[in-house]
Enzyme design. Sequence first.
Site, mmCIF file in Angstrom:
data_model
loop_
_atom_site.group_PDB
_atom_site.id
_atom_site.type_symbol
_atom_site.label_atom_id
_atom_site.label_comp_id
_atom_site.label_asym_id
_atom_site.label_seq_id
_atom_site.Cartn_x
_atom_site.Cartn_y
_atom_site.Cartn_z
ATOM 1 N N LYS A 1 50.453 52.252 41.993
ATOM 2 C CA LYS A 1 49.680 51.269 41.223
ATOM 3 C C LYS A 1 48.207 51.316 41.634
ATOM 4 O O LYS A 1 47.874 51.837 42.712
ATOM 5 C CB LYS A 1 50.254 49.864 41.442
ATOM 6 C CG LYS A 1 50.168 49.389 42.887
ATOM 7 C CD LYS A 1 50.986 48.124 43.098
ATOM 8 C CE LYS A 1 50.835 47.625 44.519
ATOM 9 N NZ LYS A 1 51.834 46.606 44.863
ATOM 10 N N TYR B 1 18.943 41.766 53.094
ATOM 11 C CA TYR B 1 18.867 40.400 52.563
ATOM 12 C C TYR B 1 19.202 39.352 53.623
ATOM 13 O O TYR B 1 20.151 39.530 54.392
ATOM 14 C CB TYR B 1 19.858 40.233 51.409
ATOM 15 C CG TYR B 1 19.530 41.063 50.188
ATOM 16 C CD1 TYR B 1 18.376 40.818 49.449
ATOM 17 C CD2 TYR B 1 20.382 42.078 49.779
ATOM 18 C CE1 TYR B 1 18.075 41.586 48.326
ATOM 19 C CE2 TYR B 1 20.101 42.839 48.654
ATOM 20 C CZ TYR B 1 18.941 42.585 47.930
ATOM 21 O OH TYR B 1 18.660 43.341 46.827
HETATM 22 C C1 PLP Z 1 52.561 46.718 45.936
HETATM 23 C C2 PLP Z 1 54.001 46.535 45.877
HETATM 24 C C3 PLP Z 1 54.841 47.257 46.727
HETATM 25 C C4 PLP Z 1 54.315 48.108 47.870
HETATM 26 O O1 PLP Z 1 53.823 47.258 48.890
HETATM 27 P P1 PLP Z 1 53.221 47.846 50.247
HETATM 28 O O2 PLP Z 1 52.931 46.659 51.065
HETATM 29 O O3 PLP Z 1 51.999 48.605 49.866
HETATM 30 O O4 PLP Z 1 54.248 48.726 50.825
HETATM 31 C C5 PLP Z 1 56.197 47.148 46.527
HETATM 32 N N1 PLP Z 1 56.697 46.351 45.558
HETATM 33 C C6 PLP Z 1 55.916 45.616 44.738
HETATM 34 C C7 PLP Z 1 56.538 44.756 43.715
HETATM 35 C C8 PLP Z 1 54.543 45.660 44.884
HETATM 36 O O5 PLP Z 1 53.774 44.915 44.095
#
Ligand code: PLP
Length: 456
Positions: free
Chosen positions: A71, A310
């Site tokens: 993702k 800044y």
């Molecule tokens: C992002 C996510 C993961 C992976 O999580 P990590 O902490 O990066 O291992 C797994 N399941 C869902 C539903 C997520 O949103």
Amino acid sequence: MPFPVIGPRQEHSMAGSVVDFKNLSCEGQNNYLKALRSFPGQAIIDFSALVGNMRLMRSLFAPSEVMGIVKANAYGHGLIPSCLAALKAGCSWIGVAKAQEALAIRKGGVGPKMCRILAWLANCVWAPYEEMIEEGIDIALGSLDEIEAVSKAAQKAKKRARVHIVVDTGFSRNGFLDRSFESALALLKKYSDEGRFEVVGIMSHFSSADMEDGASERYTDLQLENFSKFVRRARAAGFKGLLRHIANSASSFSRPLSRLEMSRPGNSFYGYAADYALGSPQDFGLTPALTLEAQLAKVKDVGGGRAVSYGRTYETQRETSLAIVPLGYADGILRTAGGSNSSSKKAGAPVRILTSSGPKIARACGRVCMDQFMVDLGAPLERLGVLEGDTVRLFGPGRGEGEAEPTADDWAKRSDNISYVIYTNLSLRIPRLYVNARKELNEKELSLLNPECVLS
Ligand SMILES: *Cc1c(COP(=O)(O)O)cnc(C)c1O
């Protein structure tokens, strides 16, 4: 294509890079030069690290399946390349949050024969469910409205939708609660009987698996227990052989019982523990895949007592030199990464600079600006041998001893954050360049990558 000719100043600039320019193919060299001209910062991603991390997890977590989570542009590492790395390591499942990400993977040439893809976040009004069903994408169902919408889409597509039931075991994000679960099961049963759904799996997500205090550990136990209860009810409603998946990076490593049929580790695929408090990448046998570099835009000698950036939160303490790193919050460098030494004291995020006497860690000083931030080099330029255009490293896997290369965990510590954010935030204007892609992929797989992004 001929090998490019580079001058001494360009060679000086490249000395601080992890890119082994001299040993690149002619194509690789030209791609790298093109990237340097297109933007003054680069994310260099090691394909072998991605493949190695996934292979490690697959062997540690076996016989549980491992879903490759890609993702958010694969946490900044590039959607299609990371997808291919997960498949190369043997994954048969890919996970994304949004429907459109799943479709982008299919459009990128990763077809239904290559892997299953699960997308777990959509809304019932606008989601492209029909297209997802046609592309053989698994859909996570987390509301009654969504069940209805996907059922209609399946009817239109004249094809069974592959679905996973999302249950809320204590995270209060997506998923059915106890109170709506009976109605959800009844609907799911009806639509499976009518041939619209194939209910493939059941899933949930942990809230505190990355925390080691007693209360958090008990909460994770409780979530697992709640999950079993939901699974029992689903089985009782007639859903057999469900793929159960709830584990993230943290729990996949620390709780074998949470792995069930499949785990979904995201952050560890990219080489980091879920939280730096749990340990370094090395402690877990992981290798961070992404190295962020930039070419210094300006360097100059300054006296003591100069206010930097800044709000004047940093003041030089003596005769020193300052350099501009041309990445700012528009590029995803967090504003909290700046360093201050006047009103309040806070060390800035580290940058590794190559000097004539070896690498040296300098720190972000003053506030991070939109496109740039400053580092205090601690000595006059002539003594350091640092020039405008030199390549510096913001973070990477931590190569070298002593003044070792910083990691994304070091950046997380200095910017009050987590490694996830450090790389996921990197803007798309920073070119992603891949090394070891030719080593890991065959010609057909390589053809799915943008050829300009491949260094080796
Ligand atoms: C992002 C996510 C993961 C992976 O999580 P990590 O902490 O990066 O291992 C797994 N399941 C869902 C539903 C997520 O949103």
